[in-house]
Scaffold this active site. Structure first.
Site, PDB file in Angstrom:
ATOM      1  N   SER A   1     -91.198  82.716  29.694  1.00 30.00           N
ATOM      2  CA  SER A   1     -90.491  81.654  30.408  1.00 30.00           C
ATOM      3  C   SER A   1     -91.379  80.441  30.657  1.00 30.00           C
ATOM      4  CB  SER A   1     -89.968  82.167  31.744  1.00 30.00           C
ATOM      5  OG  SER A   1     -89.374  83.425  31.603  1.00 30.00           O
TER       6      SER A   1
HETATM    7  N1  SAH Z   1     -90.582  87.861  32.268  1.00 27.42           N
HETATM    8  C1  SAH Z   1     -90.919  87.570  30.891  1.00 27.42           C
HETATM    9  C2  SAH Z   1     -89.809  86.800  30.190  1.00 27.42           C
HETATM   10  C3  SAH Z   1     -89.160  87.735  29.282  1.00 27.42           C
HETATM   11  S1  SAH Z   1     -87.752  87.221  28.382  1.00 27.42           S
HETATM   12  C4  SAH Z   1     -92.247  86.876  30.767  1.00 27.42           C
HETATM   13  O1  SAH Z   1     -92.853  86.537  31.792  1.00 27.42           O
HETATM   14  O2  SAH Z   1     -92.726  86.704  29.649  1.00 27.42           O
HETATM   15  C5  SAH Z   1     -86.658  88.518  28.895  1.00 27.42           C
HETATM   16  C6  SAH Z   1     -87.065  89.923  28.521  1.00 27.42           C
HETATM   17  O3  SAH Z   1     -86.034  90.780  29.010  1.00 27.42           O
HETATM   18  C7  SAH Z   1     -87.169  90.193  27.027  1.00 27.42           C
HETATM   19  O4  SAH Z   1     -88.415  90.719  26.719  1.00 27.42           O
HETATM   20  C8  SAH Z   1     -86.055  91.199  26.754  1.00 27.42           C
HETATM   21  O5  SAH Z   1     -86.373  92.155  25.756  1.00 27.42           O
HETATM   22  C9  SAH Z   1     -85.908  91.867  28.112  1.00 27.42           C
HETATM   23  N2  SAH Z   1     -84.620  92.506  28.340  1.00 27.42           N
HETATM   24  C10 SAH Z   1     -83.374  92.054  28.040  1.00 27.42           C
HETATM   25  N3  SAH Z   1     -82.434  92.964  28.408  1.00 27.42           N
HETATM   26  C11 SAH Z   1     -83.097  94.001  28.970  1.00 27.42           C
HETATM   27  C12 SAH Z   1     -82.700  95.242  29.548  1.00 27.42           C
HETATM   28  N4  SAH Z   1     -81.412  95.621  29.614  1.00 27.42           N
HETATM   29  N5  SAH Z   1     -83.652  96.075  30.026  1.00 27.42           N
HETATM   30  C13 SAH Z   1     -84.964  95.744  29.961  1.00 27.42           C
HETATM   31  N6  SAH Z   1     -85.418  94.588  29.431  1.00 27.42           N
HETATM   32  C14 SAH Z   1     -84.492  93.720  28.935  1.00 27.42           C
END
Ligand code: SAH
Length: 213
Positions: A61
């Protein structure tokens, strides 16, 4: 290699100018070098205020959004926090500076493994990673004082609402995955839930089930 004093100063200036003003959040973001969470060709853009691609087709993000979400979560040192969507691990690392313990859930094994290795390397021992579909929450570890969701769902997942402690706060993006979403804050009270809209955001979608990678 770590970031230079000038890069750190510009990074903090940019955060402040986007409304991240909580000194505890700024201190946490000063301690955690975002450059460690971005790989390959995008590494030299780690200190710009933009989201960047990571493996498994996901994104780390935008720093100002990480700051605003962390600020909205009002984390205190005794809190047990759950994060849905470990991704690069950057947001969890920031939370680890402010909370007692961070439980972070990811649906892709490669991302979980990579983030766990980074946390070990950085000595962030109060983060626990999980490979699971986070939309069910972590019933074995509930309730949580704070929940942060970093993938967009159309509505707040029911199990997460249920796993929020009374008096607890959840911050999450809601809306269609291909449109602009709204960041909302949910407070659980003795009698129900209070919802508050914070700002427009854009996140990758919350997907059910485990990822293939
Ligand atoms: N917080 C992260 C941003 C990640 S983007 C950072 O600081 O880099 C969102 C993430 O959520 C992705 O890696 C995606 O694979 C995960 N995601 C999406 N749906 C999900 C679910 N149902 N359970 C666990 N992770 C999930």
């Amino acid at each position: 290699m770590s970031w230079s004093a000038e890069q750190t100063m510009q990074f903090l200036f940019s955060l402040r100018s986007h409304g991240v003003t909580d000194p505890r959040v700024l201190t946490a973001m000063e301690k955690i070098d975002r450059g460690r969470f971005v790989q390959g060709v995008f590494a030299d853009r780690a200190y710009e205020d933009c989201p960047l691609p990571i493996i498994c087709g996901q994104t780390i993000s935008q720093p100002s959004i990480v700051g605003l979400m962390t600020q909205a979560l009002e984390v205190s040192p005794r809190d047990k926090v759950m994060e849905l969507g470990t991704g690069s691990g950057y947001q969890a690392a920031i939370l680890s500076q402010l909370a007692r313990r961070v439980y972070t859930v990811e649906r892709y094994k490669r991302l979980q493994t990579q983030a766990q290795a980074l946390f070990d390397d950085l000595g962030l021992t109060n983060i626990i990673t999980f490979l699971a579909d986070g939309s069910h929450g972590l019933p074995d570890h509930a309730p949580f004082d704070r929940i942060l969701v970093t993938a967009a769902a159309e509505d707040p997942p029911g199990p997460l609402l249920a796993q929020l402690r009374i008096g607890g706060i959840m911050v999450l993006p809601v809306g269609q995955s291909d449109a602009v979403q709204t960041l909302i804050r949910v407070r659980r009270t003795e009698t129900g839930y209070e919802y508050e809209e914070l700002c427009p955001v854009r996140f990758v979608p919350l997907v059910e089930g485990l990822g293939r990678e």
